[in-house]
Scaffold this motif. Structure first.
Motif, PDB file in Angstrom:
ATOM      1  N   THR A  99       0.817  -1.218   0.000  1.00 56.59           N
ATOM      2  CA  THR A  99       0.000   0.000   0.000  1.00 56.59           C
ATOM      3  C   THR A  99       0.852   1.270   0.000  1.00 56.59           C
ATOM      4  O   THR A  99       0.337   2.364   0.216  1.00 56.59           O
ATOM      5  CB  THR A  99      -0.949   0.011   1.226  1.00 56.59           C
ATOM      6  N   LEU A 101       3.114   2.336   2.058  1.00 61.47           N
ATOM      7  CA  LEU A 101       3.445   2.967   3.342  1.00 61.47           C
ATOM      8  C   LEU A 101       4.901   2.715   3.730  1.00 61.47           C
ATOM      9  O   LEU A 101       5.470   3.441   4.523  1.00 61.47           O
ATOM     10  CB  LEU A 101       2.536   2.443   4.465  1.00 61.47           C
ATOM     11  N   LYS A 124      -2.366   3.548  -6.181  1.00 64.37           N
ATOM     12  CA  LYS A 124      -3.098   3.863  -4.945  1.00 64.37           C
ATOM     13  C   LYS A 124      -4.602   4.007  -5.178  1.00 64.37           C
ATOM     14  O   LYS A 124      -5.383   3.814  -4.259  1.00 64.37           O
ATOM     15  CB  LYS A 124      -2.522   5.130  -4.302  1.00 64.37           C
ATOM     16  N   TYR A 127      -6.670   0.464  -4.724  1.00 59.54           N
ATOM     17  CA  TYR A 127      -6.950  -0.268  -3.498  1.00 59.54           C
ATOM     18  C   TYR A 127      -7.529   0.617  -2.389  1.00 59.54           C
ATOM     19  O   TYR A 127      -7.389   1.831  -2.399  1.00 59.54           O
ATOM     20  CB  TYR A 127      -5.696  -0.980  -2.981  1.00 59.54           C
ATOM     21  N   LEU A 129      -7.590   0.537   1.975  1.00 56.55           N
ATOM     22  CA  LEU A 129      -6.833  -0.080   3.071  1.00 56.55           C
ATOM     23  C   LEU A 129      -7.591   0.050   4.388  1.00 56.55           C
ATOM     24  O   LEU A 129      -8.016   1.141   4.759  1.00 56.55           O
ATOM     25  CB  LEU A 129      -5.458   0.600   3.186  1.00 56.55           C
ATOM     26  N   ASN A 135      -7.856   4.084  12.604  1.00 51.67           N
ATOM     27  CA  ASN A 135      -7.266   5.379  12.247  1.00 51.67           C
ATOM     28  C   ASN A 135      -8.326   6.338  11.715  1.00 51.67           C
ATOM     29  O   ASN A 135      -8.198   6.898  10.629  1.00 51.67           O
ATOM     30  CB  ASN A 135      -6.105   5.185  11.255  1.00 51.67           C
ATOM     31  N   LEU A 136      -9.358   6.509  12.518  1.00 53.92           N
ATOM     32  CA  LEU A 136     -10.414   7.451  12.156  1.00 53.92           C
ATOM     33  C   LEU A 136     -10.229   8.724  12.972  1.00 53.92           C
ATOM     34  O   LEU A 136      -9.647   8.691  14.053  1.00 53.92           O
ATOM     35  CB  LEU A 136     -11.776   6.840  12.484  1.00 53.92           C
ATOM     36  N   LEU A 152      -9.518  13.140  -0.690  1.00 51.96           N
ATOM     37  CA  LEU A 152      -8.150  12.617  -0.877  1.00 51.96           C
ATOM     38  C   LEU A 152      -8.047  11.807  -2.169  1.00 51.96           C
ATOM     39  O   LEU A 152      -6.989  11.736  -2.781  1.00 51.96           O
ATOM     40  CB  LEU A 152      -7.750  11.724   0.309  1.00 51.96           C
ATOM     41  N   TYR A 153      -9.175  11.206  -2.564  1.00 52.03           N
ATOM     42  CA  TYR A 153      -9.174  10.363  -3.771  1.00 52.03           C
ATOM     43  C   TYR A 153      -9.789  11.081  -4.971  1.00 52.03           C
ATOM     44  O   TYR A 153     -10.250  10.440  -5.905  1.00 52.03           O
ATOM     45  CB  TYR A 153      -9.881   9.027  -3.474  1.00 52.03           C
ATOM     46  N   ARG A 196     -15.142   3.365   4.500  1.00 52.57           N
ATOM     47  CA  ARG A 196     -14.227   4.406   4.032  1.00 52.57           C
ATOM     48  C   ARG A 196     -13.281   3.860   2.963  1.00 52.57           C
ATOM     49  O   ARG A 196     -13.042   4.506   1.937  1.00 52.57           O
ATOM     50  CB  ARG A 196     -13.419   4.953   5.219  1.00 52.57           C
TER      51      ARG A 196
ATOM     52  N   ILE B  86      -3.753   8.635  11.836  1.00 52.77           N
ATOM     53  CA  ILE B  86      -4.446   9.135  10.643  1.00 52.77           C
ATOM     54  C   ILE B  86      -3.448   9.471   9.526  1.00 52.77           C
ATOM     55  O   ILE B  86      -3.803   9.457   8.350  1.00 52.77           O
ATOM     56  CB  ILE B  86      -5.324  10.351  11.003  1.00 52.77           C
ATOM     57  N   GLU B  88      -1.349   7.632   8.327  1.00 51.25           N
ATOM     58  CA  GLU B  88      -1.315   6.479   7.406  1.00 51.25           C
ATOM     59  C   GLU B  88      -2.372   6.602   6.315  1.00 51.25           C
ATOM     60  O   GLU B  88      -2.155   6.183   5.184  1.00 51.25           O
ATOM     61  CB  GLU B  88      -1.551   5.180   8.181  1.00 51.25           C
ATOM     62  N   GLU B  89      -3.518   7.159   6.688  1.00 53.74           N
ATOM     63  CA  GLU B  89      -4.594   7.349   5.708  1.00 53.74           C
ATOM     64  C   GLU B  89      -4.113   8.305   4.603  1.00 53.74           C
ATOM     65  O   GLU B  89      -4.384   8.089   3.426  1.00 53.74           O
ATOM     66  CB  GLU B  89      -5.838   7.880   6.436  1.00 53.74           C
ATOM     67  N   PHE B  90      -3.371   9.324   4.988  1.00 50.32           N
ATOM     68  CA  PHE B  90      -2.842  10.270   3.991  1.00 50.32           C
ATOM     69  C   PHE B  90      -1.734   9.617   3.158  1.00 50.32           C
ATOM     70  O   PHE B  90      -1.642   9.822   1.956  1.00 50.32           O
ATOM     71  CB  PHE B  90      -2.291  11.533   4.662  1.00 50.32           C
ATOM     72  N   GLN B  91      -0.899   8.831   3.846  1.00 46.90           N
ATOM     73  CA  GLN B  91       0.210   8.178   3.135  1.00 46.90           C
ATOM     74  C   GLN B  91      -0.303   7.169   2.106  1.00 46.90           C
ATOM     75  O   GLN B  91       0.292   7.023   1.046  1.00 46.90           O
ATOM     76  CB  GLN B  91       1.111   7.440   4.127  1.00 46.90           C
ATOM     77  N   ALA B  92      -1.393   6.503   2.458  1.00 44.64           N
ATOM     78  CA  ALA B  92      -1.923   5.475   1.548  1.00 44.64           C
ATOM     79  C   ALA B  92      -2.742   6.088   0.418  1.00 44.64           C
ATOM     80  O   ALA B  92      -3.022   5.420  -0.575  1.00 44.64           O
ATOM     81  CB  ALA B  92      -2.782   4.487   2.331  1.00 44.64           C
TER      82      ALA B  92
END
Lengths: 329, 245
Positions: A99, A101, A124, A127, A129, A135-136, A152-153, A196, B86, B88-92
């Motif tokens: 992913t 990271l 990216k 997928y 993740l 991580n909310l 973000l997408y 999400r 969070i 990680e959410e930005f990194q992914a």
């Protein structure tokens, strides 16, 4: 220091320092380019072969620790692929590399034909993740968390709104749309993370220990959700150390031990190699498990022995134990 | 790139909006204490370059507060990174590193500007009338740009939330007191003045004070702040890349 006590320079660290400041050395740039060209070729191949996830000779070293020692995996479109292994086997490291990271030490990874290093943005987009840790944004509402993900997408506002309602309904959280995340239960937070991850319509869903810490009833609810997502055509890559989770969900399972895939097949075939029934019995130096093709064979064996025993069906843990000598924990 | 910047900025603003009722009193308390203690108690009857100490102090407080509030974005990033995961959410996600840094820097600058509004209001209540023109706002934006960029860079380098408070003690607190906020640095020995002239906050204080007091502004201070800001911003982008592992 060398044997004579003279100071030695670690060239790799010097190169990293130069790379940090954008002063790439010719050697490193050349090696990277060569590696990238090869991996893009492999990704093109996976596009023609219709492989959703293709991992070739993936290696990851953390200083002196070898987390992954040459992993090869091909995941087919629409399947649930479980990645099973004890803690520290390298499951999360694999997902983190897949992913984007974490940077791999070497090897290549393609998601739906896009190389995760070379074609980062396209890869990216392919997928979603769901990481192991929640991580909310706890202070924000369910809806706000999803809106941020949509932005973000690069999703359009109208598309985000319609997808949010559809997905919240799908994960049975529609009535919680305006609630702050911190007011949700652990199971609801997990389902929200799944919603999400699906918001931008990914082809692949990575689930890293999706039911860890949840009670058995909630765990089964998450399993049902995962099966439902699969029927929608999404490929699922799942890491878990819950044997029954892999058994119930997975079309194929890879056993990971000490950074290596030691077996890869369907749960049924992995278990078949041992037999169908097992007897666990106490012996002098601990517990012994004996495997049998039929229940009759197992019961007959037990009449010959009088020790305390448990008769049960063979499970994936037995297969893992047989291959590695370890339990999946 | 814009989508990414907006997403990051939007998230920070949503969080800020939730905390605003608690944040405004916390932004007010320090300037109020400084204004009361330094101005009435210490600075009573003191005149600097033809201005009352209050007129001298408020631009300094504005420079200091814009620095600390812009830098405070580092704490938010660290909470998101180490506590809520969070980051990680930005990194992914498929956003660029520039977008991430841009969004966080803009959020830091917004926090700084909002905290300044509180000081401006307090100054007004204390009966001080200053010139808040274009030069003032440009200096303010540049100062907050510098420290928000520095904050993002350092937030990527630190290994825990505890390290962050150490950075505050070593970087922000000394600069807050020595960057020409409470006293003119030309009253210090020349070697000390020369050293303090290297600090970005010294130039920000000078520029903001000159603009507030209708004095001629130094273009050099503006150019220098811009250059330092760009440098810190590019370092922050590099640091985001290095934060991968």
């Amino acid at each position: 220091m060398d044997k004579k006590g003279n100071p030695q320079i670690d060239l790799s660290q010097s190169v990293d320092f130069l790379v940090f400041w954008g002063l790439k050395t010719d050697v490193k740039a050349f090696c990277n380019q060569n590696r990238r060209e090869k991996t893009v070729q492999l990704c093109n191949l996976s596009r023609t072969e219709k492989t959703m996830i293709r991992v070739n000779n993936l290696i990851k070293n953390y200083k002196k620790v070898e987390a992954l020692a040459g992993v090869d995996i091909h995941v087919k479109p629409g399947e649930i692929f479980a990645y099973l292994g004890p803690n520290g086997a390298g499951k999360t490291t694999t997902i983190r590399i897949l992913t984007g990271l974490t940077q791999a030490s070497s090897g290549s990874c393609c998601i739906n034909g896009f190389n995760i290093e070379k074609e980062v943005r396209q890869a990216k987009q392919q997928y979603g993740l769901v990481p192991q840790a929640i991580n909310l944004d706890q202070e924000l509402t369910v809806q706000e968390n999803l809106i941020i993900h949509g932005w973000l997408y690069r999703m359009k506002s109208s598309e985000i709104s319609s997808r949010i309602d559809a997905l919240l309904d799908y994960v049975e959280l529609l009535e919680k749309k305006k609630s702050q995340v911190k007011t949700l239960s652990g199971g609801m937070k997990r389902r929200l993370m799944v919603a999400r991850a699906l918001l931008h319509g990914p082809k692949v869903l990575f689930l890293d220990e999706p039911t860890v810490g949840l009670d058995p009833a909630i765990r089964r609810k998450i399993w049902a959700l995962i099966k439902k997502i699969q029927t929608g055509g999404t490929t699922i890559f799942l890491t878990t150390h819950y044997i029954e989770e892999a058994e119930f969900l997975a079309d194929r399972v890879a056993f990971l031990d000490q950074g290596r895939v030691v077996a890869l097949d369907s749960p049924e075939r992995l278990m078949e190699s041992l037999g169908a029934w097992a007897i666990d019995r106490l012996v002098e130096d601990g517990m012994e498990t004996v495997y049998f093709k039929t229940r009759n064979d197992a019961e007959r064996f037990n009449t010959l022995k009088s020790e305390q025993y448990t008769l049960r069906r063979v499970n994936l843990e037995d297969a893992f134990l047989d291959l590695t000598g370890k339990k999946v924990k | 790139m814009i989508h990414g910047i907006i997403a990051i900025y939007f998230r920070e603003m949503l969080i800020l909006r939730r905390r605003l009722t608690r944040q405004i009193p916390s932004w007010s308390i320090s300037p109020f204490l400084y204004l009361t203690a330094f101005s009435y108690a210490v600075g009573h009857g003191v005149e600097i370059e033809g201005h009352t100490y209050m007129e001298f102090l408020i631009p300094g407080l504005i420079a200091m507060s814009s620095m600390t509030q812009a830098f405070a974005i580092a704490s938010e990033i660290n909470i998101a990174r180490f506590y809520w995961h969070i980051f990680e959410e930005f990194q992914a996600s498929p956003i660029s590193k520039v977008s991430y840094v841009g969004g966080e820097v803009l959020a830091g600058m917004t926090r700084a500007m909002l905290s300044i509004l509180v000081i401006m209001a307090l100054g007004f209540l204390f009966g001080v009338r200053l010139n808040y023109g274009l030069a003032f706002f440009i200096a303010l934006l540049l100062n907050s740009f510098v420290f928000a960029s520095l904050a993002v860079a350092l937030a990527m380098v630190v290994k825990s939330h505890a390290d962050q408070s150490m950075l505050n003690s070593f970087i922000i607190t000394p600069m807050a007191f020595l960057g020409g906020t409470f006293f003119p640095i030309d009253r210090l020995p020349s070697w000390a003045g020369a050293f303090l002239n290297l600090l970005p906050l010294t130039h920000a204080s000078k520029a903001i004070r000159a603009a507030c007091l209708n004095q001629p502004v130094s273009i050099f201070s503006y150019v220098l702040l811009f250059a330092i800001g760009v440098l810190f911003f590019s370092v922050a982008v590099r640091c985001v890349e290095k934060a991968k592992d």
